[in-house]
Design a protein around this motif. Sequence first.
Motif, PDB file in Angstrom:
ATOM      1  N   ALA A 101      18.353   0.566 -16.204  1.00 40.70           N
ATOM      2  CA  ALA A 101      16.922   0.339 -16.031  1.00 40.70           C
ATOM      3  C   ALA A 101      16.694  -0.673 -14.920  1.00 40.70           C
ATOM      4  CB  ALA A 101      16.296  -0.161 -17.331  1.00 40.70           C
ATOM      5  N   GLU A 102      15.668  -0.408 -14.127  1.00 44.07           N
ATOM      6  CA  GLU A 102      15.228  -1.304 -13.073  1.00 44.07           C
ATOM      7  C   GLU A 102      13.840  -1.799 -13.462  1.00 44.07           C
ATOM      8  OE1 GLU A 102      15.559   0.956  -9.444  1.00 44.07           O
ATOM      9  OE2 GLU A 102      17.718   1.206  -9.708  1.00 44.07           O
ATOM     10  N   ILE A 103      13.684  -3.106 -13.575  1.00 47.94           N
ATOM     11  CA  ILE A 103      12.497  -3.735 -14.151  1.00 47.94           C
ATOM     12  C   ILE A 103      11.814  -4.594 -13.094  1.00 47.94           C
ATOM     13  CG2 ILE A 103      11.682  -5.271 -15.998  1.00 47.94           C
ATOM     14  CD1 ILE A 103      14.643  -4.721 -17.199  1.00 47.94           C
ATOM     15  N   THR A 104      10.480  -4.524 -13.023  1.00 53.17           N
ATOM     16  CA  THR A 104       9.704  -5.368 -12.127  1.00 53.17           C
ATOM     17  C   THR A 104       8.552  -5.994 -12.890  1.00 53.17           C
ATOM     18  OG1 THR A 104      10.210  -3.902 -10.260  1.00 53.17           O
ATOM     19  CG2 THR A 104       8.390  -5.433  -9.958  1.00 53.17           C
ATOM     20  N   VAL A 120       2.825 -10.518 -20.250  1.00 50.75           N
ATOM     21  CA  VAL A 120       3.531 -10.124 -19.040  1.00 50.75           C
ATOM     22  C   VAL A 120       3.571  -8.603 -19.015  1.00 50.75           C
ATOM     23  CG1 VAL A 120       5.738 -10.168 -17.825  1.00 50.75           C
ATOM     24  CG2 VAL A 120       4.939 -12.202 -19.038  1.00 50.75           C
ATOM     25  N   THR A 121       3.149  -8.032 -17.907  1.00 51.75           N
ATOM     26  CA  THR A 121       3.249  -6.584 -17.732  1.00 51.75           C
ATOM     27  C   THR A 121       4.451  -6.311 -16.846  1.00 51.75           C
ATOM     28  OG1 THR A 121       0.858  -6.345 -17.948  1.00 51.75           O
ATOM     29  CG2 THR A 121       2.058  -4.497 -16.970  1.00 51.75           C
ATOM     30  N   ILE A 122       5.291  -5.404 -17.322  1.00 48.40           N
ATOM     31  CA  ILE A 122       6.469  -5.006 -16.553  1.00 48.40           C
ATOM     32  C   ILE A 122       6.426  -3.501 -16.345  1.00 48.40           C
ATOM     33  CG2 ILE A 122       7.938  -6.934 -17.275  1.00 48.40           C
ATOM     34  CD1 ILE A 122       9.287  -5.035 -19.299  1.00 48.40           C
ATOM     35  N   GLY A 123       6.939  -3.080 -15.223  1.00 52.32           N
ATOM     36  CA  GLY A 123       7.171  -1.663 -14.977  1.00 52.32           C
ATOM     37  C   GLY A 123       8.657  -1.464 -14.911  1.00 52.32           C
ATOM     38  N   TYR A 124       9.127  -0.383 -15.506  1.00 51.96           N
ATOM     39  CA  TYR A 124      10.559  -0.124 -15.389  1.00 51.96           C
ATOM     40  C   TYR A 124      10.847   1.354 -15.397  1.00 51.96           C
ATOM     41  CZ  TYR A 124      10.388  -0.358 -20.588  1.00 51.96           C
ATOM     42  OH  TYR A 124      10.080  -0.206 -21.919  1.00 51.96           O
ATOM     43  N   GLU A 125      11.936   1.681 -14.736  1.00 59.36           N
ATOM     44  CA  GLU A 125      12.398   3.058 -14.667  1.00 59.36           C
ATOM     45  C   GLU A 125      13.823   3.121 -15.190  1.00 59.36           C
ATOM     46  OE1 GLU A 125      11.850   3.931 -10.493  1.00 59.36           O
ATOM     47  OE2 GLU A 125       9.836   4.714 -10.894  1.00 59.36           O
ATOM     48  N   THR A 126      14.098   4.180 -15.927  1.00 58.05           N
ATOM     49  CA  THR A 126      15.447   4.480 -16.375  1.00 58.05           C
ATOM     50  C   THR A 126      15.989   5.497 -15.383  1.00 58.05           C
ATOM     51  OG1 THR A 126      14.707   4.136 -18.640  1.00 58.05           O
ATOM     52  CG2 THR A 126      16.847   5.221 -18.339  1.00 58.05           C
ATOM     53  N   VAL A 127      17.083   5.126 -14.702  1.00 55.59           N
ATOM     54  CA  VAL A 127      17.551   5.868 -13.546  1.00 55.59           C
ATOM     55  C   VAL A 127      19.021   6.240 -13.719  1.00 55.59           C
ATOM     56  CG1 VAL A 127      17.768   5.742 -11.013  1.00 55.59           C
ATOM     57  CG2 VAL A 127      15.980   4.444 -12.167  1.00 55.59           C
ATOM     58  N   THR A 128      19.384   7.438 -13.253  1.00 57.54           N
ATOM     59  CA  THR A 128      20.793   7.855 -13.278  1.00 57.54           C
ATOM     60  C   THR A 128      21.504   7.290 -12.051  1.00 57.54           C
ATOM     61  OG1 THR A 128      20.474   9.870 -11.973  1.00 57.54           O
ATOM     62  CG2 THR A 128      20.151  10.053 -14.375  1.00 57.54           C
ATOM     63  N   ARG A 129      22.822   7.417 -12.056  1.00 61.64           N
ATOM     64  CA  ARG A 129      23.615   6.963 -10.905  1.00 61.64           C
ATOM     65  C   ARG A 129      23.228   7.701  -9.629  1.00 61.64           C
ATOM     66  NH1 ARG A 129      29.782   6.427 -13.234  1.00 61.64           N
ATOM     67  NH2 ARG A 129      29.530   4.313 -14.069  1.00 61.64           N
ATOM     68  N   THR A 130      22.731   8.925  -9.768  1.00 63.76           N
ATOM     69  CA  THR A 130      22.347   9.711  -8.591  1.00 63.76           C
ATOM     70  C   THR A 130      20.881   9.503  -8.215  1.00 63.76           C
ATOM     71  OG1 THR A 130      21.903  11.633  -9.994  1.00 63.76           O
ATOM     72  CG2 THR A 130      24.105  11.480  -9.004  1.00 63.76           C
ATOM     73  N   GLY A 131      20.201   8.566  -8.887  1.00 60.93           N
ATOM     74  CA  GLY A 131      18.841   8.219  -8.512  1.00 60.93           C
ATOM     75  C   GLY A 131      17.734   9.016  -9.175  1.00 60.93           C
ATOM     76  N   GLU A 132      18.105   9.870 -10.127  1.00 63.36           N
ATOM     77  CA  GLU A 132      17.074  10.643 -10.820  1.00 63.36           C
ATOM     78  C   GLU A 132      16.398   9.772 -11.876  1.00 63.36           C
ATOM     79  OE1 GLU A 132      18.710  15.022 -11.283  1.00 63.36           O
ATOM     80  OE2 GLU A 132      20.290  13.508 -11.553  1.00 63.36           O
ATOM     81  N   ILE A 133      15.078   9.794 -11.894  1.00 59.74           N
ATOM     82  CA  ILE A 133      14.324   8.990 -12.858  1.00 59.74           C
ATOM     83  C   ILE A 133      14.171   9.793 -14.144  1.00 59.74           C
ATOM     84  CG2 ILE A 133      12.126   7.847 -13.345  1.00 59.74           C
ATOM     85  CD1 ILE A 133      11.876   7.481 -10.259  1.00 59.74           C
ATOM     86  N   ARG A 134      14.685   9.234 -15.226  1.00 59.61           N
ATOM     87  CA  ARG A 134      14.611   9.896 -16.533  1.00 59.61           C
ATOM     88  C   ARG A 134      13.438   9.391 -17.362  1.00 59.61           C
ATOM     89  NH1 ARG A 134      17.365  13.803 -14.541  1.00 59.61           N
ATOM     90  NH2 ARG A 134      19.606  13.851 -14.988  1.00 59.61           N
ATOM     91  N   GLN A 135      13.033   8.130 -17.138  1.00 56.70           N
ATOM     92  CA  GLN A 135      11.902   7.573 -17.881  1.00 56.70           C
ATOM     93  C   GLN A 135      11.190   6.574 -16.978  1.00 56.70           C
ATOM     94  OE1 GLN A 135      12.328   6.394 -22.110  1.00 56.70           O
ATOM     95  NE2 GLN A 135      11.673   4.375 -21.439  1.00 56.70           N
ATOM     96  N   ARG A 136       9.870   6.612 -17.034  1.00 52.74           N
ATOM     97  CA  ARG A 136       9.042   5.646 -16.296  1.00 52.74           C
ATOM     98  C   ARG A 136       8.140   4.966 -17.319  1.00 52.74           C
ATOM     99  NH1 ARG A 136       7.389   8.866 -12.194  1.00 52.74           N
ATOM    100  NH2 ARG A 136       8.992   8.052 -10.824  1.00 52.74           N
ATOM    101  N   THR A 137       8.111   3.633 -17.300  1.00 50.40           N
ATOM    102  CA  THR A 137       7.413   2.879 -18.348  1.00 50.40           C
ATOM    103  C   THR A 137       6.624   1.721 -17.766  1.00 50.40           C
ATOM    104  OG1 THR A 137       9.330   3.345 -19.766  1.00 50.40           O
ATOM    105  CG2 THR A 137       7.751   1.709 -20.568  1.00 50.40           C
TER     106      THR A 137
END
Length: 158
Positions: A101-104, A120-137
């Motif tokens: 997960a990449e969190i901002t 606190v509001t955070i945005g995060y994406e769950t990402v595969t090693r190949t860069g495909e986004i599986r979840q956006r939150t």
Amino acid sequence: MNPLWLDDLAVGDRFRTDEYEITQEEILAFAGRYDPQPFHLDEEAAAGSFFQGLAASGWHTAAVTMRLIVTSGLPIATGIIGAGVELSWPSPTRPGDVVHAEITVTEITPSRSKPDRGFVTIGYETVTRTGEIRQRTTATLLMFTRPSRPSPSDAPRS
């Protein structure tokens, strides 16, 4: 990682979790217990479905993401206390996916009535090693300020 308090964060702060491999066995076990739909449980049925192959439940992806954030992404001192969430699954999580997960931090709102806390509001994406986004939150979290330490002048006198 050092525990974080509300005062430690700034808009724009970024965090990255460790990686986690999603196995077929986990997908089947999670689906069997919590989301028993054919495209999560049966490869043949899944092949003929919208997903065109076995796909993890979105809730499984969310649970793995939560674990990653708690254990290696955002070490909030008092724990992650959710106040609201929006999430989407732009692509299915597959057996063998290795995700992180990449969190901002996108917003910080101190409480007007309770100065020891804020949101606190955070945005995060769950990402595969190949860069495909599986979840956006997008999530809003309740956080507390660092407790004040008593100064030596506050100590009782004998």
